[in-house]
Design an enzyme around this catalytic site. Sequence first.
Site, short mmCIF file in Angstrom:
data_model
loop_
_atom_site.label_atom_id
_atom_site.label_comp_id
_atom_site.label_asym_id
_atom_site.label_seq_id
_atom_site.Cartn_x
_atom_site.Cartn_y
_atom_site.Cartn_z
N SER A 1 -58.96 10.62 33.30
CA SER A 1 -60.12 11.49 33.41
C SER A 1 -61.12 11.18 32.31
CB SER A 1 -59.67 12.95 33.32
OG SER A 1 -59.29 13.22 31.98
N LYS A 2 -62.22 11.90 32.36
CA LYS A 2 -63.34 11.69 31.43
C LYS A 2 -62.90 11.54 29.98
CE LYS A 2 -67.16 11.35 33.62
NZ LYS A 2 -67.22 9.90 33.72
N ARG A 3 -61.87 12.31 29.61
CA ARG A 3 -61.51 12.25 28.19
C ARG A 3 -60.92 10.91 27.80
NH1 ARG A 3 -55.82 13.91 28.15
NH2 ARG A 3 -55.49 14.41 30.34
#
Length: 473
Positions: free
Chosen positions: A250-252
């Site tokens: 994911s984005k993180r």
Amino acid sequence: MVRVRFAPSPTGHLHLGSARTALFNWLFARGQGGTFILRIEDTDPERSSRSMEESILRDLKWLGLDWDEGPDVGGPHAPYRQSERGEVYREHARLLVEKGLAYPCFCTPEQLEEKKRRALAEGRSPLYDGSCRDLSPGEIRRREAGGERPALRFRVPEREIAFQDLVHGLVRFPVGSVGDFIILRSDGRAGFHFSVVVDDATMGITHVIRGEDHLTNTARHLLLFEALGYPAPMYLHHSLLLGPDGGKMSKRHGATAVREYREMGYLPQALANYLALLSWSPPEGREVLDLGELVELFDIGDLSRSPAVFDRERLDWLNGKHLRRMPLEELVRVAGPFAPRWSGHPLFPVMVESVLDNITNLGELPGCLEAYGEPVEPEERAAEWLRGEVAAKVLEKAAQLLREHDIRSLEDAQEAVARLRRAFAGHDLKPKEILMPLRVALTGRDRGPALHYLIYVLGREECLRRLRLERGA
Ligand code: GLU
């Protein structure tokens, strides 16, 4: 005949994980001489958008994945957007009602929520409690006449469900693990599971290849296939793409969308190659593969069950390999937009070639090509190379050689460098002591493309000008 589909929901840009699903389907179809279908699952009007659909199509095309049937190209089972297939779903839903396999359910979302809350609080299963399962025809008519709009719920039979997954082997769902579920909402829109199955059935899908997150959905899907009287496809649930910390990518973890990698200057063939290698090992020594080679070697039966952990360094490594194996002409074409300041230069191809070993993606190109711009004021470490007697002699000799011999080709420039080195052959100097003063004098930097590239691209006159400036002559 193999028929597979990639069925994205257009609620965001194409995610690396979805691209991997698309790639597996595509590789399988192309390897089997089958058909690859693109189906847009846009049943959720609030979250879906046409611009995201366009973005997904664009990224798939960029990756080199083409489809034989789809919303833009049509096909024998059009339409390929779920939002346009309402009639097909309603028709199939009527069939299930007629067979007694689906029933109207008048429970409101609030009531359902409350039932679920209570069940969980009392330690019971939160599955639908079946309150509307056995309403009498009279009651149904009465409530409908009173203006209530029922949803349609599938009557799940009480038995175990089992199937052979091509990656997971035998998968079993015990009795009671699936509750009666909605196939048509009260507004007439099809539920997720129902639209997927009606489409897979009517589109003649032979193999469903999708992420492991859909594994539990398969129980409902198989029940629907059976109820509708269609043969079920084979199922393959591949492992999910995880970030380096083991969480779902994911984005993180950084960039997750294919378009972000495109914009950073990764090559489509490298990204596809990387995504394929995440769960599959090619024959020894054949890791750098373009789509054609992947089609030839890839075997869906060899997909590993273990999670696929994203590793940016490996992607960088592969991208570098693909950059260096690409025909220069093609590389120059794709590199142009990343270096607009230089792409119109007649020697742009030479410039690209000169920094090819120093970059892992095309986004790094402009920084490397700075060396060809105006010389910068050298920093201390670089300025050091210009001090002292040796530097002065080297620069004087370089200027003399450039005045005597024109530079018309890369070979001429190579020869100029060789001449300079020969001129100091007996002086017990390291190559750096000869070449660095010239490099720093020409660019102000102590690193960059090989010296002969600099000399050739800058040209004789410009080199002489910079040397005059440096020597204050
Ligand atoms: N639309 C679903 C998704 O984007 C795919 C459903 C399926 O492959 O069966 O996850």
